[in-house]
Motif scaffolding. Structure first.
Motif, PDB file in Angstrom:
ATOM      1  N   VAL A  58      -2.797   5.522   7.854  1.00  5.26           N
ATOM      2  CA  VAL A  58      -4.206   4.255   8.118  1.00  5.26           C
ATOM      3  C   VAL A  58      -4.593   4.036   6.560  1.00  5.26           C
ATOM      4  CG1 VAL A  58      -4.345   4.811  10.217  1.00  5.26           C
ATOM      5  CG2 VAL A  58      -6.015   5.884   8.912  1.00  5.26           C
ATOM      6  N   ASN A  59      -5.124   2.404   6.790  1.00 10.42           N
ATOM      7  CA  ASN A  59      -5.356   2.208   4.987  1.00 10.42           C
ATOM      8  C   ASN A  59      -6.457   3.158   4.591  1.00 10.42           C
ATOM      9  OD1 ASN A  59      -4.144   0.016   5.469  1.00 10.42           O
ATOM     10  ND2 ASN A  59      -5.963  -1.322   6.138  1.00 10.42           N
ATOM     11  N   GLU A  60      -7.370   4.136   5.413  1.00 14.82           N
ATOM     12  CA  GLU A  60      -8.110   4.894   5.379  1.00 14.82           C
ATOM     13  C   GLU A  60      -7.772   6.426   4.867  1.00 14.82           C
ATOM     14  OE1 GLU A  60      -8.952   3.605   8.126  1.00 14.82           O
ATOM     15  OE2 GLU A  60     -10.006   2.152   7.644  1.00 14.82           O
ATOM     16  N   MET A  61      -6.443   6.636   5.149  1.00 13.43           N
ATOM     17  CA  MET A  61      -5.680   8.035   4.062  1.00 13.43           C
ATOM     18  C   MET A  61      -4.868   7.422   3.319  1.00 13.43           C
ATOM     19  SD  MET A  61      -6.351  10.785   5.600  1.00 13.43           S
ATOM     20  CE  MET A  61      -4.805  11.369   5.166  1.00 13.43           C
ATOM     21  N   ALA A  62      -4.452   6.447   2.848  1.00 13.66           N
ATOM     22  CA  ALA A  62      -3.615   5.407   2.324  1.00 13.66           C
ATOM     23  C   ALA A  62      -4.493   5.658   0.570  1.00 13.66           C
ATOM     24  CB  ALA A  62      -2.826   4.204   2.433  1.00 13.66           C
ATOM     25  N   GLY A  63      -5.976   4.990   0.987  1.00 14.69           N
ATOM     26  CA  GLY A  63      -6.395   4.892  -0.363  1.00 14.69           C
ATOM     27  C   GLY A  63      -7.275   6.628  -1.175  1.00 14.69           C
ATOM     28  N   ILE A  64      -7.407   7.403   0.374  1.00 14.15           N
ATOM     29  CA  ILE A  64      -7.421   8.274  -0.339  1.00 14.15           C
ATOM     30  C   ILE A  64      -6.291   8.894  -1.708  1.00 14.15           C
ATOM     31  CG2 ILE A  64      -7.486  11.112  -0.803  1.00 14.15           C
ATOM     32  CD1 ILE A  64      -8.881  10.801   2.452  1.00 14.15           C
ATOM     33  N   SER A  65      -5.382   8.568  -1.601  1.00 10.80           N
ATOM     34  CA  SER A  65      -3.678   8.663  -2.603  1.00 10.80           C
ATOM     35  C   SER A  65      -3.789   8.168  -3.255  1.00 10.80           C
ATOM     36  CB  SER A  65      -3.122   9.641  -1.333  1.00 10.80           C
ATOM     37  OG  SER A  65      -2.448   8.694  -0.962  1.00 10.80           O
ATOM     38  N   ASN A  69      -2.814   4.870  -2.252  1.00  5.65           N
ATOM     39  CA  ASN A  69      -1.861   4.260  -2.098  1.00  5.65           C
ATOM     40  C   ASN A  69      -0.425   4.891  -2.329  1.00  5.65           C
ATOM     41  OD1 ASN A  69      -3.636   2.839  -0.772  1.00  5.65           O
ATOM     42  ND2 ASN A  69      -3.927   1.453  -1.841  1.00  5.65           N
ATOM     43  N   SER A  70      -0.249   5.298  -3.500  1.00  2.96           N
ATOM     44  CA  SER A  70       1.019   6.648  -3.647  1.00  2.96           C
ATOM     45  C   SER A  70       2.011   6.531  -2.922  1.00  2.96           C
ATOM     46  CB  SER A  70       1.013   7.091  -5.088  1.00  2.96           C
ATOM     47  OG  SER A  70       0.045   8.765  -4.683  1.00  2.96           O
ATOM     48  N   ILE A  71       1.570   6.619  -1.642  1.00  2.00           N
ATOM     49  CA  ILE A  71       2.291   7.301   0.043  1.00  2.00           C
ATOM     50  C   ILE A  71       2.765   6.207   0.756  1.00  2.00           C
ATOM     51  CG2 ILE A  71       2.019   9.076   2.187  1.00  2.00           C
ATOM     52  CD1 ILE A  71       0.559  10.557   0.113  1.00  2.00           C
ATOM     53  N   GLU A  72       3.700   6.402   1.091  1.00  2.00           N
ATOM     54  CA  GLU A  72       5.019   5.003   1.431  1.00  2.00           C
ATOM     55  C   GLU A  72       3.925   5.823   3.441  1.00  2.00           C
ATOM     56  OE1 GLU A  72       6.801   1.756   2.697  1.00  2.00           O
ATOM     57  OE2 GLU A  72       6.337   2.106   1.065  1.00  2.00           O
ATOM     58  N   GLY A  73       4.872   7.031   3.812  1.00  2.00           N
ATOM     59  CA  GLY A  73       4.925   7.400   4.899  1.00  2.00           C
ATOM     60  C   GLY A  73       4.389   8.915   4.680  1.00  2.00           C
ATOM     61  N   ILE A  74       4.411   9.369   6.274  1.00  4.96           N
ATOM     62  CA  ILE A  74       5.153  10.897   6.461  1.00  4.96           C
ATOM     63  C   ILE A  74       6.255  10.729   7.100  1.00  4.96           C
ATOM     64  CG2 ILE A  74       3.941  12.881   7.519  1.00  4.96           C
ATOM     65  CD1 ILE A  74       1.553  11.879   6.087  1.00  4.96           C
ATOM     66  N   ILE A 104       5.792  14.488   2.756  1.00  2.52           N
ATOM     67  CA  ILE A 104       5.347  12.983   2.606  1.00  2.52           C
ATOM     68  C   ILE A 104       6.274  11.664   1.737  1.00  2.52           C
ATOM     69  CG2 ILE A 104       3.533  11.906   1.255  1.00  2.52           C
ATOM     70  CD1 ILE A 104       1.972  15.196   1.719  1.00  2.52           C
ATOM     71  N   ILE A 105       6.100  10.654   1.961  1.00  2.00           N
ATOM     72  CA  ILE A 105       7.182  10.105   1.520  1.00  2.00           C
ATOM     73  C   ILE A 105       6.217   9.310   0.352  1.00  2.00           C
ATOM     74  CG2 ILE A 105       8.808   7.485   1.669  1.00  2.00           C
ATOM     75  CD1 ILE A 105       9.341   9.175   4.842  1.00  2.00           C
TER      76      ILE A 105
END
Length: 152
Positions: free
Chosen positions: A107-114, A116-121, A130-131
């Motif tokens: 979700v956007n909130e989690m992606a913002g923490i990292s 945005n270097s994470i594509e998904g899991i 972690i992809i």
């Protein structure tokens, strides 16, 4: 059904992966020449068959524990949009072929923490992998005023 192939590697106790299409080669870590006035996660540069390649330590970039190297540590050479760079990883474990539907996007909130270097899991049995999104990772790394001429 669409499939994707991932190169899986370890950073500390966690498993990460990148799409195999951007992975060029996996090598033992050669002597790295330090570069002055660079961010802490920039290890320096290497000469790889006549090409200067910048080297980055993802454990330092992601603030993942101790960044000591061991006998299993490797350099994963990536080519992203015509730019080659190397990332230091603790170990490269395997190449996985998974169904695209098995990738859970954050979700956007989690992606913002990292950043945005994470594509998904993806979860395979008890493993969480972690992809990384290499395009976003490259732009995040190079936003630190590293000159593109360094690697051409």
């Amino acid at each position: 059904m669409s499939y994707c192939q991932l190169v899986v590697f370890n950073l500390g106790l966690e498993e990460y992966a990148v799409n195999i299409s951007c992975a060029q080669e996996i090598i033992r870590i050669p002597k790295i020449t330090n570069m002055p006035n660079t961010p802490i996660f920039v290890e320096g540069i290497i000469n790889l068959r006549g090409k200067v390649i910048p080297i980055f330590d993802l454990k330092k970039r992601f603030a993942i524990g101790d960044s000591q190297r061991c006998a299993d540590s490797r350099l994963l050479i990536l080519e992203i949009e015509g730019i080659k760079l190397g990332i230091i990883v603790d170990d490269v474990s395997e190449v996985l072929k998974i169904e695209g539907e098995l990738i859970q996007h954050l979700v956007n909130e989690m992606a913002g923490i990292s950043q945005n270097s994470i594509e998904g899991i993806t979860i395979i049995k008890e493993r969480i992998i972690i992809i990384l999104n290499v395009l976003k990772l490259k732009s995040e790394i190079f936003k630190y005023n590293l000159d593109r001429e360094l690697i051409s």
